[in-house]
Write an enzyme that holds these catalytic residues in place. Structure first.
Site, mmCIF file in Angstrom:
data_model
loop_
_atom_site.group_PDB
_atom_site.id
_atom_site.type_symbol
_atom_site.label_atom_id
_atom_site.label_comp_id
_atom_site.label_asym_id
_atom_site.label_seq_id
_atom_site.Cartn_x
_atom_site.Cartn_y
_atom_site.Cartn_z
ATOM 1 N N PRO A 9 0.795 -1.219 0.000
ATOM 2 C CA PRO A 9 0.000 0.000 0.000
ATOM 3 C C PRO A 9 0.834 1.278 0.000
ATOM 4 O O PRO A 9 1.885 1.356 0.635
ATOM 5 C CB PRO A 9 -0.829 -0.110 1.284
ATOM 6 C CG PRO A 9 -0.079 -1.045 2.161
ATOM 7 C CD PRO A 9 0.603 -1.998 1.229
ATOM 8 N N ASN A 10 0.333 2.228 -0.762
ATOM 9 C CA ASN A 10 0.852 3.592 -0.860
ATOM 10 C C ASN A 10 2.160 3.727 -1.626
ATOM 11 O O ASN A 10 2.623 4.848 -1.845
ATOM 12 C CB ASN A 10 0.974 4.235 0.531
ATOM 13 C CG ASN A 10 -0.360 4.317 1.217
ATOM 14 O OD1 ASN A 10 -1.331 4.779 0.636
ATOM 15 N ND2 ASN A 10 -0.428 3.844 2.446
ATOM 16 N N ARG A 17 3.983 11.264 -1.547
ATOM 17 C CA ARG A 17 3.856 11.203 -0.086
ATOM 18 C C ARG A 17 5.215 11.237 0.596
ATOM 19 O O ARG A 17 6.170 10.626 0.134
ATOM 20 C CB ARG A 17 3.077 9.953 0.334
ATOM 21 C CG ARG A 17 3.820 8.645 0.110
ATOM 22 C CD ARG A 17 2.990 7.429 0.493
ATOM 23 N NE ARG A 17 3.067 7.127 1.900
ATOM 24 C CZ ARG A 17 3.747 6.101 2.408
ATOM 25 N NH1 ARG A 17 4.397 5.277 1.608
ATOM 26 N NH2 ARG A 17 3.766 5.875 3.694
ATOM 27 N N TYR A 22 10.894 9.390 1.500
ATOM 28 C CA TYR A 22 10.992 8.487 0.352
ATOM 29 C C TYR A 22 11.608 9.110 -0.896
ATOM 30 O O TYR A 22 11.870 8.407 -1.861
ATOM 31 C CB TYR A 22 9.603 7.939 0.008
ATOM 32 C CG TYR A 22 8.976 7.179 1.146
ATOM 33 C CD1 TYR A 22 9.484 5.945 1.542
ATOM 34 C CD2 TYR A 22 7.898 7.700 1.860
ATOM 35 C CE1 TYR A 22 8.925 5.248 2.600
ATOM 36 C CE2 TYR A 22 7.334 7.002 2.916
ATOM 37 C CZ TYR A 22 7.850 5.791 3.283
ATOM 38 O OH TYR A 22 7.305 5.095 4.337
ATOM 39 N N ASN A 75 8.036 -5.371 -0.757
ATOM 40 C CA ASN A 75 7.963 -4.215 0.126
ATOM 41 C C ASN A 75 6.506 -4.177 0.574
ATOM 42 O O ASN A 75 5.647 -3.690 -0.155
ATOM 43 C CB ASN A 75 8.357 -2.927 -0.586
ATOM 44 C CG ASN A 75 8.344 -1.734 0.357
ATOM 45 O OD1 ASN A 75 7.697 -1.749 1.397
ATOM 46 N ND2 ASN A 75 9.056 -0.686 -0.024
ATOM 47 N N ALA A 78 3.106 -0.713 5.088
ATOM 48 C CA ALA A 78 2.632 -0.791 6.472
ATOM 49 C C ALA A 78 2.140 -2.186 6.848
ATOM 50 O O ALA A 78 2.170 -2.549 8.027
ATOM 51 C CB ALA A 78 1.525 0.239 6.708
ATOM 52 N N GLU A 99 12.674 -9.031 1.875
ATOM 53 C CA GLU A 99 11.816 -7.898 2.224
ATOM 54 C C GLU A 99 12.634 -6.620 2.120
ATOM 55 O O GLU A 99 13.776 -6.558 2.597
ATOM 56 C CB GLU A 99 11.268 -8.048 3.640
ATOM 57 C CG GLU A 99 10.334 -6.918 4.020
ATOM 58 C CD GLU A 99 9.559 -7.173 5.306
ATOM 59 O OE1 GLU A 99 9.291 -6.204 6.019
ATOM 60 O OE2 GLU A 99 9.208 -8.349 5.581
ATOM 61 N N HIS A 101 12.534 -2.283 2.512
ATOM 62 C CA HIS A 101 11.901 -1.028 2.928
ATOM 63 C C HIS A 101 12.813 0.099 2.474
ATOM 64 O O HIS A 101 14.029 0.068 2.721
ATOM 65 C CB HIS A 101 11.694 -0.978 4.442
ATOM 66 C CG HIS A 101 10.671 -1.955 4.909
ATOM 67 N ND1 HIS A 101 9.320 -1.662 4.912
ATOM 68 C CD2 HIS A 101 10.793 -3.218 5.359
ATOM 69 C CE1 HIS A 101 8.660 -2.711 5.355
ATOM 70 N NE2 HIS A 101 9.529 -3.677 5.628
ATOM 71 N N ILE A 102 12.248 1.090 1.807
ATOM 72 C CA ILE A 102 13.013 2.208 1.266
ATOM 73 C C ILE A 102 13.679 2.991 2.392
ATOM 74 O O ILE A 102 14.848 3.340 2.309
ATOM 75 C CB ILE A 102 12.101 3.107 0.407
ATOM 76 C CG1 ILE A 102 11.610 2.312 -0.816
ATOM 77 C CG2 ILE A 102 12.836 4.385 -0.018
ATOM 78 C CD1 ILE A 102 10.473 2.965 -1.576
ATOM 79 N N ARG A 108 12.683 5.378 12.082
ATOM 80 C CA ARG A 108 11.504 6.227 11.917
ATOM 81 C C ARG A 108 10.978 6.654 13.287
ATOM 82 O O ARG A 108 11.105 5.902 14.263
ATOM 83 C CB ARG A 108 10.412 5.483 11.143
ATOM 84 C CG ARG A 108 10.779 5.050 9.725
ATOM 85 C CD ARG A 108 10.857 6.193 8.749
ATOM 86 N NE ARG A 108 9.613 6.866 8.556
ATOM 87 C CZ ARG A 108 8.680 6.543 7.664
ATOM 88 N NH1 ARG A 108 8.872 5.517 6.869
ATOM 89 N NH2 ARG A 108 7.568 7.239 7.579
#
Length: 149
Positions: A9-10, A17, A22, A75, A78, A99, A101-102, A108
């Site tokens: 998602p997204n 965003r 990102y 990826n 969430a 897996e 993640h950028i 975070r």
């Protein structure tokens, strides 16, 4: 050899965003970068994105029946932080999985982002390497498959 790239998602809103997290490059840029890597390595790369958990699970399960799929890069967005259904789907296919993640999820500010439940179903977790994390994941899967032959 085929590698399946699954984006959750997204990720279709890359470049829109949270550009401070990102970056300004969009999803099409990422897909082109991945396609160029596939062409350079002479492998087939299929890119898939969905905002729907069930569609992602369906795609993972479909890959089980595709003999040419020799790796999955995911990826989960969430979903990676809480989706045991997605983890179960990943566990159900014997294909090697990475897996990605950028951003570095452990750095975070939101505490809930620091853990990924889906990584337990993958061979490797790459985080915080930007779009290059996808390239690193593809390289890892190519090497893994060479060693397995």
């Amino acid at each position: 050899m085929k590698i399946l790239i699954i984006n959750g998602p997204n990720l279709n809103f890359l470049g829109i965003r949270e550009v401070d997290v990102y970056g300004r490059e969009d999803y099409d840029f990422l897909c082109q970068m991945i396609a160029k890597k596939g062409a350079k390595e002479n492998i087939l790369v299929e890119t898939f994105q969905s905002n729907y958990e069930g569609a992602i699970i369906d795609k993972i399960q479909e890959s089980y029946y595709e003999e040419e799929v020799k790796g999955i890069v995911i990826n989960p967005g969430a979903y990676g932080h809480y989706s045991y259904a997605l983890m179960d789907a990943l566990n159900s296919v014997p294909t090697p999985k990475v897996e990605v993640h950028i951003s570095d999820i452990t750095e975070r500010p939101e505490e809930w982002r620091h853990k990924t439940v889906t990584a337990a179903a993958c061979n490797l977790l790459i985080k915080g390497h930007g779009f290059n994390g996808y390239i690193e994941a593809i390289d890892w899967l190519i090497d893994f498959n060479k060693k397995s032959c």
